[in-house]
Design a protein around this motif. Sequence first.
Motif, short mmCIF file in Angstrom:
data_model
loop_
_atom_site.label_atom_id
_atom_site.label_comp_id
_atom_site.label_asym_id
_atom_site.label_seq_id
_atom_site.Cartn_x
_atom_site.Cartn_y
_atom_site.Cartn_z
N THR A 36 0.95 -1.13 0.00
CA THR A 36 0.15 -0.02 0.07
C THR A 36 0.62 1.68 0.61
OG1 THR A 36 0.15 0.00 2.06
CG2 THR A 36 -1.78 -0.85 1.13
N LEU A 37 2.01 1.20 0.16
CA LEU A 37 3.01 2.21 0.83
C LEU A 37 4.00 2.84 -1.32
CD1 LEU A 37 5.03 1.73 3.77
CD2 LEU A 37 3.78 2.79 3.47
N GLY A 38 3.25 1.75 -1.86
CA GLY A 38 4.04 2.40 -3.19
C GLY A 38 5.85 2.09 -3.38
N VAL A 39 6.68 2.64 -3.20
CA VAL A 39 7.78 2.64 -4.14
C VAL A 39 8.56 3.92 -3.81
CG1 VAL A 39 9.52 1.87 -5.54
CG2 VAL A 39 7.21 1.30 -5.88
N VAL A 40 9.01 4.04 -2.89
CA VAL A 40 10.20 4.88 -2.65
C VAL A 40 10.76 5.35 -3.90
CG1 VAL A 40 11.88 5.69 -0.37
CG2 VAL A 40 10.04 4.13 -0.07
N SER A 41 11.47 6.44 -4.00
CA SER A 41 12.75 7.10 -4.85
C SER A 41 13.73 6.31 -4.69
CB SER A 41 12.60 8.42 -4.98
OG SER A 41 11.35 8.87 -5.37
N ARG A 42 14.42 6.19 -5.31
CA ARG A 42 15.82 5.61 -5.21
C ARG A 42 16.95 7.15 -5.35
NH1 ARG A 42 17.05 0.79 -4.15
NH2 ARG A 42 19.01 0.52 -5.31
N PRO A 43 17.54 6.43 -3.68
CA PRO A 43 18.98 8.11 -3.97
C PRO A 43 19.81 8.19 -4.70
CG PRO A 43 19.01 6.43 -2.42
CD PRO A 43 17.96 5.48 -3.23
N ALA A 44 20.06 9.45 -4.94
CA ALA A 44 20.42 10.57 -6.55
C ALA A 44 21.65 9.69 -6.61
CB ALA A 44 20.41 11.63 -6.08
N TRP A 45 22.24 9.15 -5.55
CA TRP A 45 23.83 8.42 -5.77
C TRP A 45 23.65 6.76 -6.05
CZ3 TRP A 45 24.51 4.03 -2.84
CH2 TRP A 45 23.66 4.42 -1.29
N ARG A 46 22.19 6.04 -6.37
CA ARG A 46 21.95 4.55 -6.61
C ARG A 46 21.31 4.80 -7.94
NH1 ARG A 46 21.21 1.69 -1.78
NH2 ARG A 46 21.39 0.23 -3.37
N ASP A 47 22.12 4.05 -8.99
CA ASP A 47 21.90 3.61 -9.86
C ASP A 47 21.82 2.05 -10.64
OD1 ASP A 47 22.19 5.29 -13.02
OD2 ASP A 47 22.85 3.48 -13.24
N ASP A 48 20.56 1.88 -11.28
CA ASP A 48 20.59 0.46 -11.64
C ASP A 48 20.77 -0.20 -12.52
OD1 ASP A 48 18.53 -0.17 -9.52
OD2 ASP A 48 17.36 1.35 -10.25
N SER A 49 22.29 0.56 -13.13
CA SER A 49 22.29 0.45 -15.11
C SER A 49 23.42 -0.62 -14.87
CB SER A 49 23.14 2.20 -15.31
OG SER A 49 22.67 3.07 -15.39
N ALA A 50 24.17 -0.30 -14.22
CA ALA A 50 25.47 -1.92 -13.41
C ALA A 50 24.24 -3.09 -13.94
CB ALA A 50 25.68 -1.87 -12.28
N SER A 51 23.67 -3.23 -12.74
CA SER A 51 22.83 -4.16 -12.69
C SER A 51 21.75 -4.43 -14.08
CB SER A 51 21.00 -4.04 -11.90
OG SER A 51 20.03 -5.07 -11.72
N LEU A 52 21.66 -3.70 -14.46
CA LEU A 52 21.36 -4.59 -16.38
C LEU A 52 22.32 -5.66 -16.69
CD1 LEU A 52 19.49 -4.15 -18.55
CD2 LEU A 52 20.42 -1.99 -19.49
N LEU A 53 24.05 -5.06 -16.96
CA LEU A 53 24.58 -5.78 -17.26
C LEU A 53 24.84 -7.00 -16.74
CD1 LEU A 53 27.47 -3.16 -17.83
CD2 LEU A 53 25.92 -4.11 -19.55
N THR A 54 24.88 -6.97 -15.08
CA THR A 54 25.33 -8.49 -14.28
C THR A 54 23.93 -9.30 -14.49
OG1 THR A 54 23.90 -7.40 -12.52
CG2 THR A 54 26.24 -7.06 -12.73
N ARG A 55 22.46 -8.76 -14.41
CA ARG A 55 20.94 -9.30 -14.37
C ARG A 55 20.61 -9.88 -15.98
NH1 ARG A 55 18.90 -10.13 -9.34
NH2 ARG A 55 20.24 -8.81 -7.45
N GLY A 56 21.07 -8.92 -17.07
CA GLY A 56 20.35 -9.16 -18.42
C GLY A 56 19.13 -8.76 -18.02
N TYR A 57 18.71 -10.71 -18.71
CA TYR A 57 17.07 -10.41 -19.19
C TYR A 57 16.18 -10.47 -17.97
CZ TYR A 57 18.14 -11.69 -23.59
OH TYR A 57 18.45 -10.96 -25.33
N ARG A 58 16.88 -10.32 -16.66
CA ARG A 58 16.18 -10.30 -15.19
C ARG A 58 16.52 -8.91 -14.61
NH1 ARG A 58 12.71 -14.53 -16.07
NH2 ARG A 58 13.62 -16.70 -17.10
N PHE A 59 16.99 -8.20 -15.51
CA PHE A 59 17.17 -7.08 -14.91
C PHE A 59 15.41 -6.67 -14.38
CE2 PHE A 59 16.38 -2.54 -15.80
CZ PHE A 59 16.86 -1.90 -14.71
N GLY A 60 14.67 -6.58 -15.20
CA GLY A 60 13.26 -6.26 -14.52
C GLY A 60 12.72 -6.87 -13.58
N GLU A 61 12.98 -8.24 -13.67
CA GLU A 61 12.87 -8.23 -11.89
C GLU A 61 13.47 -7.84 -10.61
OE1 GLU A 61 13.45 -12.37 -12.21
OE2 GLU A 61 11.82 -13.58 -13.63
N ARG A 62 14.55 -7.58 -10.97
CA ARG A 62 15.28 -6.93 -10.36
C ARG A 62 13.88 -5.63 -9.57
NH1 ARG A 62 19.32 -6.29 -6.72
NH2 ARG A 62 19.90 -4.71 -5.84
#
Length: 462
Positions: A23-49
């Motif tokens: 019910t709380l929705g999703v909290v914004s990611r801190p400005a210093w956090r980035d998901d780009s590296a996760s795209l390389l490490t997780r590939g097709y499972r990036f979206g699941e994360r």
Amino acid sequence: MSTIDEPSTSAPSTRAERNTDPTLGVVSRPAWRDDSASLLTRGYRFGERIWSRAPRGARSAPLRLLFSDALLVRGAEGVAAFYDEERVARHGAMPPFIQETLFGHGSVHSLDGDEHRHRKATFVSALYEDGQVARLRPYLEREWRHEIDAWIAGGGQSAYDAAVGALGRAVMRWAGLPGTGDAKTRWARRQAQIVDGFGVPYSPEYLLAFANRRWSDRHAERLIRAVRAGRLDAQPGTALNAWAWHRDREGRLLPARLAGIELQNSFRPMIAVARFTAFAAKRLHEHPEWRERIAAEVAERGSLVDGPLATAFAQEIRRTSPFVPMLPAFATQDIEVDGRIVRAGGRIVLDILGTDTDERSWENADTFDPARFVGVDDYEAIAAFVPHGGADVATGHRCPGEKLAIAGLAASISAMSDPRLTILPTGLDVNERRMPTRPRSGGRVRAAGSAGSGARCPFHRA
């Protein structure tokens, strides 16, 4: 200012609350956090994360890419927002290392608005019309019969490699390109390597893809110049003819190099279907009952092309094994999806895999079941089915070569279902971190009963 606005909520007091209270929705990611590296490490499972941070069933989820706010979207709602031509632009959204290598500099994939629609019209005329699909069918039949004969004679090509050759020769003949079958196979292999290497900029494979891109661009440019100079005949109705004489909105012929790039964009997607063929080999091995049904269909119809069961199987392959996991674009106006807003200038990212396997859009979404497509003729009407893009073919960004790709994949599936062949179980694992990916072995196909199919040499039996 953040480019993502979220519903107003009281901030959860603990990390556990942030992760578990839907019910709380999703909290914004801190400005210093980035998901780009996760795209390389997780590939097709990036979206699941990313979706794991959102309430169950959410249609949108905030993330950060390249240290900028973005919104990941899925389902019919996400597709509608992503392909809204009035509020979304693609120019500059695709990373340059992908755009320049896979699609080519200045290609239709980087255009928007009237310019995009004008050039897209030539693709629609050259690829999408039913008559164009009909022209391709005899070439598919011929080339896949050749590959079946080669396997039965003891050939050891994987399903992937056989498809590169068969689909490449078929589509190049369809496109009106000159040259021998061997020459077409060699160019098809170059094109396949471009597709294989464009997504790994950290690898020598990318450098090879770049080199093959340069060679292919020069070769295609020479073909265009030869047609324009009258040294090469390009039959009306072929892709070669269409791009040799395509004119821009001001009535000028495209530069020969750019016309050659679009010529490649007319036939390379069929060669990329070889990746789907490798996945089809894996699924046919896992579902022998479907392989038997398709073999019976081929025997009854006397043809490898357009079998309804093979086509349904092809559609399910495309649903469960998309070419890329997601596509990016820029919002040109504020866009709201499921209560969250991506501000103008922010990225909106369509989760292709998450949409094609969305539990709210598909019954038993995680189950491989070709029966869901039996009798489905108007697949374009399925809003949450976007393996070749979405929206209208003529005015949007849905690939006009989709019908050709389906025909090619269905023929591949029919060929591999031949009862004189067997698909080996080894090497069918998939590295989901690599993009694009396929089963490791490419799908090993051998003559049934051969030593390579698991039979033991009679001189070495116990």
